[in-house]
Enzyme design. Structure first.
Site, PDB file in Angstrom:
ATOM      1  N   LYS A 160       1.566   4.056   7.387  1.00 11.91           N
ATOM      2  CA  LYS A 160       0.706   5.000   6.531  1.00 11.91           C
ATOM      3  C   LYS A 160       1.237   6.350   6.516  1.00 11.91           C
ATOM      4  O   LYS A 160       1.796   6.739   7.612  1.00 11.91           O
ATOM      5  CB  LYS A 160      -0.658   4.707   6.882  1.00 11.91           C
ATOM      6  CG  LYS A 160      -1.428   3.612   6.328  1.00 11.91           C
ATOM      7  CD  LYS A 160      -1.443   3.140   5.080  1.00 11.91           C
ATOM      8  CE  LYS A 160      -2.197   2.103   4.552  1.00 11.91           C
ATOM      9  NZ  LYS A 160      -1.358   0.850   5.086  1.00 11.91           N
ATOM     10  N   SER A 191       0.906  -1.454   0.116  1.00 12.61           N
ATOM     11  CA  SER A 191      -0.068   0.198   0.029  1.00 12.61           C
ATOM     12  C   SER A 191       0.962   1.207  -0.051  1.00 12.61           C
ATOM     13  O   SER A 191       0.191   2.400  -0.017  1.00 12.61           O
ATOM     14  CB  SER A 191      -1.041   0.052   1.116  1.00 12.61           C
ATOM     15  OG  SER A 191      -0.366   0.352   2.263  1.00 12.61           O
TER      16      SER A 191
END
EC number: 3.4.21.88
Length: 231
Positions: A190, A152
């Site tokens: 993230k 991701s």
């Protein structure tokens, strides 16, 4: 590997299917796992579905099918999970290794386990080993390394299998790439964005959506300060 909460939910759904022939409601799942909201249940079900343990049946309310159970019948112990105080012992405070003439040569940094750059997983598996860092890369504070799992963050140059060098801290600025602990249970790597009182965890891959949480649901565990890759 499933987190403790994922394991508990999978067992609860399987037991209810055997007992009643129908899966439990989301409210029953929330109460059984002692979660604060149903959104946590949705997140756990999504993770179980992506890992191939359950399947949602189309056009039927509350329809879940258990496809398989984990080989280990016992859930992971809570003490091994990625808890709020996630780092055991003294981390990157180790003194630089010295040569015979006393000159600093490297700093040993503990590799604490794996972290997801994708669907959140339990971040800390074990304290595997250490890696040696040049002292100029360690700009004070406590440091540790985590092995990245998932894709991701590929557009930020972070690939599956990379080693992420993390400086331990509990605050970060918007735009920083952080280790974020969600609901005291799951952790992920993230980019942090703040939107009013909310916290957004932003992927660097268009295949993944940005996830937004209330400020009480996310704890910052550290900030990415370096990246290492094996070829």
């Amino acid at each position: 590997m499933l987190t403790r909460k994922q394991h508990e939910l999978l067992r609860f759904i399987n037991d209810r299917l055997k007992q009643d022939g129908v899966p439990p409601s989301f409210e029953e799942m929330k109460e059984a796992l002692d979660l604060r909201s149903k959104s946590g249940i949705h997140r756990l079900i999504t993770a179980l579905e992506e890992r191939g343990f359950i399947r949602r049946l189309p056009n039927r309310a509350r329809a879940l099918e258990v496809l398989r159970l984990p080989e280990d019948s016992q859930p992971p112990r809570a003490s091994r999970a990625f808890a709020p105080n996630v780092i055991e012992g003294s981390l990157g405070r180790a003194r630089p290794a010295a040569s015979d003439d006393g000159a600093s040569r490297s700093v040993p940094i503990p590799v604490m386990g794996r972290i997801a750059a994708g669907t959140p997983i339990s971040a800390i598996q074990s304290r595997d080993h250490t890696i040696s860092m040049p002292p100029e890369m360690i700009a004070g504070g406590e440091h540790f390394a985590l092995e990245v799992r998932g894709d991701s963050m590929v557009e930020a140059g972070i690939l599956d299998g990379d080693l992420a060098l993390i400086r331990r801290m509990d605050t970060a600025n918007t735009g920083d790439i952080v280790v974020a602990l969600i609901d005291d249970e799951e952790a992920t790597l993230k980019r942090l964005r703040r939107k009013g009182d909310s916290i957004a965890l932003e992927a660097a891959n268009p295949a993944y959506e940005t996830r937004i949480f209330g400020p009480d649901r996310v704890r910052i565990q550290g900030r990415l300060v370096g990246l290492f890759r094996r070829y």
